[in-house]
Design a protein around this motif. Structure first.
Motif, PDB file in Angstrom:
ATOM      1  N   THR A  86       1.466  12.848  -1.724  1.00 13.34           N
ATOM      2  CA  THR A  86       1.194  11.468  -2.143  1.00 13.34           C
ATOM      3  C   THR A  86       0.783  11.442  -3.601  1.00 13.34           C
ATOM      4  OG1 THR A  86      -1.123  11.587  -1.432  1.00 13.34           O
ATOM      5  CG2 THR A  86       0.500  10.797   0.180  1.00 13.34           C
ATOM      6  N   ASP A 104       2.582   3.732   0.643  1.00 16.42           N
ATOM      7  CA  ASP A 104       2.409   4.436   1.918  1.00 16.42           C
ATOM      8  C   ASP A 104       1.019   4.204   2.478  1.00 16.42           C
ATOM      9  OD1 ASP A 104       3.290   6.540   3.902  1.00 16.42           O
ATOM     10  OD2 ASP A 104       1.542   7.555   3.058  1.00 16.42           O
ATOM     11  N   HIS A 106      -1.415   4.272  -2.782  1.00 16.54           N
ATOM     12  CA  HIS A 106      -0.844   5.608  -2.872  1.00 16.54           C
ATOM     13  C   HIS A 106       0.584   5.574  -2.320  1.00 16.54           C
ATOM     14  CE1 HIS A 106      -5.108   6.589  -3.280  1.00 16.54           C
ATOM     15  NE2 HIS A 106      -4.731   7.747  -3.818  1.00 16.54           N
ATOM     16  N   TYR A 107       1.450   6.327  -2.993  1.00  9.01           N
ATOM     17  CA  TYR A 107       2.856   6.401  -2.602  1.00  9.01           C
ATOM     18  C   TYR A 107       3.207   7.845  -2.291  1.00  9.01           C
ATOM     19  CZ  TYR A 107       3.136   1.730  -4.698  1.00  9.01           C
ATOM     20  OH  TYR A 107       2.934   0.415  -5.007  1.00  9.01           O
ATOM     21  N   THR A 108       4.279   8.040  -1.527  1.00  8.32           N
ATOM     22  CA  THR A 108       4.726   9.399  -1.242  1.00  8.32           C
ATOM     23  C   THR A 108       5.853   9.775  -2.198  1.00  8.32           C
ATOM     24  OG1 THR A 108       6.461   8.784   0.341  1.00  8.32           O
ATOM     25  CG2 THR A 108       4.221   9.002   1.197  1.00  8.32           C
TER      26      THR A 108
END
Length: 289
Positions: A4, A33, A43-45
């Motif tokens: 992440t 995500d 938060h992103y993956t």
């Protein structure tokens, strides 16, 4: 499990600003995500990076958010490609309109050397029986309306076994130009009696004296011909009240090649000489400038 990234790092990795990512989250296009329920941090993956890159490229092509969402949600490759192709076709049409506008503007700023002045004619139109459609239209829809009305009139004449007795024409009220909405009539001259059918009705087009100019090609730059005719009428103090007319000796019904189209624009004027025939030819040596 995919790693992440906080929103700042994800922005750097995708070249999408934090502001843009927040907007995409808000409209449901690219949701993070995870969102920290205490701090609100997104938060992103790493698996979302290719999706973000695709979105960025579609947006660079001015694809609307709603259309991008449909592409991303497409159930199969065929559906996705069809959506993308439709947008590319729209872009090509917009590019062609832009190129035409640029070419027209260049011609206005730097007229080609030796360009001939527009030929202006005068003629009198006699009362003419016709099949016609008259409605109140918006100027933005006038061209589409004209094409539909003309097709309906020709279909009605064909259904009633009647033949056109001259080129189609249009009568357009001043309100259509001054207020962008007004009465418009499309007609096709015909000798036989017209039975009302759908929007089509019989009409006797009234007689009128006209100053005329012929516009060649599609209607893209037809305002230039209108301008030249307006200058002539003003300079000769000929103007009288009444709607302008257009006649279509060569239009969509006669040719699919827009370069071959001919539109005769007609401005009502004072009667200034002996009655001519209705051929449209200039008279009394007053056919040009």
């Amino acid at each position: 499990m995919d790693a992440t990234l906080p929103i700042g790092d994800f922005a750097r990795a995708t070249h999408l600003s934090v502001k843009t990512l927040r907007y995409y989250h808000r409209v449901g296009l690219l949701e993070p995500d995870e969102v920290d329920r205490h701090t609100g941090y997104r938060h992103y993956t790493t698996a979302q990076i290719p999706t973000a890159q695709i979105i960025r490229r579609f947006r660079a092509l001015d694809m609307p958010i709603e259309q991008v969402a449909k592409v991303l949600a497409a159930p199969d490759l065929e559906t996705r490609n069809a959506l993308i192709a439709a947008h590319l076709n729209q872009m090509e049409q917009e590019l062609a309109r832009t190129q035409n506008a640029v070419a027209s503007l260049r011609d206005l700023l730097t007229p080609p050397p030796g360009a001939a002045r527009a030929e202006i004619g005068r003629r009198r139109v006699l009362a003419t029986p016709a099949a016609a459609i008259t409605e109140t239209v918006d100027v933005a829809e006038a061209l589409t309306w004209y094409q539909g009305a003309l097709g309906e009139i020709y279909a009605t004449l064909d259904a009633q076994g009647l033949a056109a007795d001259g080129p189609a024409g249009g009568i357009f009220s001043n309100d259509l130009f001054t207020h962008e909405q007004g009465s418009a009539t499309i007609f096709v001259p015909c000798a036989g009696p017209v039975r009302p059918m759908g929007r089509v009705a019989a009409l006797v087009v009234p007689p009128v004296e006209l100053a005329t100019i012929v516009h060649r090609g599609p209607h893209t730059n037809i305002d230039l011909a209108y301008g030249a005719l307006g200058v002539y009428v003003a300079e000769h103090a000929l103007a009288v009240g009444g709607p302008v007319r257009e006649y279509y000796p060569v239009g969509r019904h006669e040719s699919t090649d827009t370069a071959e189209w001919r539109t005769e624009i007609c401005w009502p004027i004072f009667h200034t000489g002996p009655a001519p025939d209705d051929s449209g030819a200039p008279r009394d040596g007053d056919g040009g400038r």
